[in-house]
Scaffold this motif. Structure first.
Motif, PDB file in Angstrom:
ATOM      1  N   UNK A  87       0.834  -1.204   0.000  1.00  0.00           N
ATOM      2  CA  UNK A  87       0.000   0.000   0.000  1.00  0.00           C
ATOM      3  C   UNK A  87       0.869   1.254   0.000  1.00  0.00           C
ATOM      4  N   UNK A  88       1.974   1.185   0.772  1.00  0.00           N
ATOM      5  CA  UNK A  88       2.891   2.315   0.837  1.00  0.00           C
ATOM      6  C   UNK A  88       3.571   2.532  -0.515  1.00  0.00           C
ATOM      7  N   UNK A  89       3.970   1.438  -1.163  1.00  0.00           N
ATOM      8  CA  UNK A  89       4.592   1.538  -2.489  1.00  0.00           C
ATOM      9  C   UNK A  89       3.597   2.095  -3.503  1.00  0.00           C
ATOM     10  N   UNK A  90       2.384   1.671  -3.373  1.00  0.00           N
ATOM     11  CA  UNK A  90       1.335   2.143  -4.254  1.00  0.00           C
ATOM     12  C   UNK A  90       1.132   3.658  -4.066  1.00  0.00           C
ATOM     13  N   UNK A  91       1.141   4.112  -2.819  1.00  0.00           N
ATOM     14  CA  UNK A  91       0.979   5.536  -2.518  1.00  0.00           C
ATOM     15  C   UNK A  91       2.181   6.348  -3.026  1.00  0.00           C
ATOM     16  N   UNK A  92       3.384   5.835  -2.834  1.00  0.00           N
ATOM     17  CA  UNK A  92       4.581   6.518  -3.309  1.00  0.00           C
ATOM     18  C   UNK A  92       4.546   6.602  -4.833  1.00  0.00           C
ATOM     19  N   UNK A  93       4.166   5.501  -5.477  1.00  0.00           N
ATOM     20  CA  UNK A  93       4.078   5.475  -6.933  1.00  0.00           C
ATOM     21  C   UNK A  93       3.011   6.465  -7.409  1.00  0.00           C
ATOM     22  N   UNK A  94       1.880   6.502  -6.755  1.00  0.00           N
ATOM     23  CA  UNK A  94       0.799   7.404  -7.100  1.00  0.00           C
ATOM     24  C   UNK A  94       1.223   8.872  -6.872  1.00  0.00           C
ATOM     25  N   UNK A  95       1.851   9.136  -5.742  1.00  0.00           N
ATOM     26  CA  UNK A  95       2.338  10.479  -5.443  1.00  0.00           C
ATOM     27  C   UNK A  95       3.410  10.893  -6.441  1.00  0.00           C
ATOM     28  N   UNK A  96       4.345  10.027  -6.746  1.00  0.00           N
ATOM     29  CA  UNK A  96       5.418  10.307  -7.720  1.00  0.00           C
ATOM     30  C   UNK A  96       4.837  10.544  -9.099  1.00  0.00           C
ATOM     31  N   UNK A 145       4.543  18.239 -12.898  1.00  0.00           N
ATOM     32  CA  UNK A 145       5.728  18.852 -13.516  1.00  0.00           C
ATOM     33  C   UNK A 145       5.565  18.943 -15.031  1.00  0.00           C
ATOM     34  N   UNK A 146       5.030  17.878 -15.643  1.00  0.00           N
ATOM     35  CA  UNK A 146       4.814  17.908 -17.091  1.00  0.00           C
ATOM     36  C   UNK A 146       3.794  18.986 -17.481  1.00  0.00           C
ATOM     37  N   UNK A 147       2.733  19.102 -16.705  1.00  0.00           N
ATOM     38  CA  UNK A 147       1.718  20.124 -16.982  1.00  0.00           C
ATOM     39  C   UNK A 147       2.324  21.513 -16.827  1.00  0.00           C
ATOM     40  N   UNK A 148       3.069  21.725 -15.722  1.00  0.00           N
ATOM     41  CA  UNK A 148       3.712  23.023 -15.508  1.00  0.00           C
ATOM     42  C   UNK A 148       4.740  23.321 -16.601  1.00  0.00           C
ATOM     43  N   UNK A 149       5.483  22.306 -17.015  1.00  0.00           N
ATOM     44  CA  UNK A 149       6.452  22.478 -18.104  1.00  0.00           C
ATOM     45  C   UNK A 149       5.752  22.840 -19.404  1.00  0.00           C
ATOM     46  N   UNK A 150       4.642  22.192 -19.679  1.00  0.00           N
ATOM     47  CA  UNK A 150       3.871  22.506 -20.893  1.00  0.00           C
ATOM     48  C   UNK A 150       3.328  23.927 -20.853  1.00  0.00           C
TER      49      UNK A 150
END
Length: 183
Positions: free
Chosen positions: A17-26, A33-38
């Motif tokens: 669950x923690x890995x899933x949350x880290x992956x989701x947060x990342x 970042x991609x949206x802000x870069x665009x």
């Protein structure tokens, strides 16, 4: 028999669950970042486009200002030329006026009884200095002058009796006003 599972499945579940949350947060952070870069890239291209438009508009404005300056110079030159042409046309209209005035003045002088010694013209003032045989001749001369169309007023400034060659004559000075349509 009772079975007891000693494997830490709850911890594995927590860790998953923690890995899933880290992956989701990342992933969310990366998407942000991609949206802000665009957005940043879009803003930079828009700014460059607007800067190019501004430079182009400034060049057009400079060219139009130069043309407007030339138009102003042309208008000033045109006004100067129009003034010169109006002066020339007025001079052309009035070039024969002094000749006509002198002719009228000559025909107003009583023949053999008076003569003019001096004519002085300053703007619209005409000063006549001369000699008449007597006051009656001077009076007739003044009435003749008042009947002329180019004069608006005839005033006697002075009349003095002088002796010439043993004869008495009246020396006179007349001021006359020339109408505006004159010289």
């Amino acid at each position: 028999m009772i079975r007891i599972n000693l494997l830490p499945y709850r911890e594995k579940k927590k860790q998953a669950g923690l890995q899933k949350q880290v992956f989701l947060f990342g992933g969310s952070f990366l998407a942000l970042l991609l949206i802000l870069g665009g957005i940043h890239l879009f803003m930079i291209t828009s700014i460059r486009s607007y800067e190019g438009d501004i430079k182009e508009k400034e060049e057009v404005l400079a060219r139009l200002n130069k043309i407007a300056g030339e138009v102003e110079i042309f208008k000033k030159d045109k006004n100067v030329l129009e003034k010169k042409l109006s002066v020339i046309s007025r001079l052309e209209e009035n070039r024969l006026a002094p000749v006509r005035y002198l002719n009228d003045l000559n025909s107003s002088v009583p023949i053999g009884d008076a003569w003019i010694d001096r004519i002085i013209l300053k703007e619209s003032d005409l000063r006549l200095e001369g000699v008449a045989r007597n006051n009656m001749v001077l009076s007739r001369f003044m009435r003749n002058l008042e009947g002329r169309s180019f004069l608006s007023a005839v005033d006697l400034v002075s009349s003095t009796q002088k002796e010439y060659s043993g004869m008495k004559f009246h020396q006179f000075v007349l001021n006359c006003k020339i109408k505006k349509q004159g010289i």
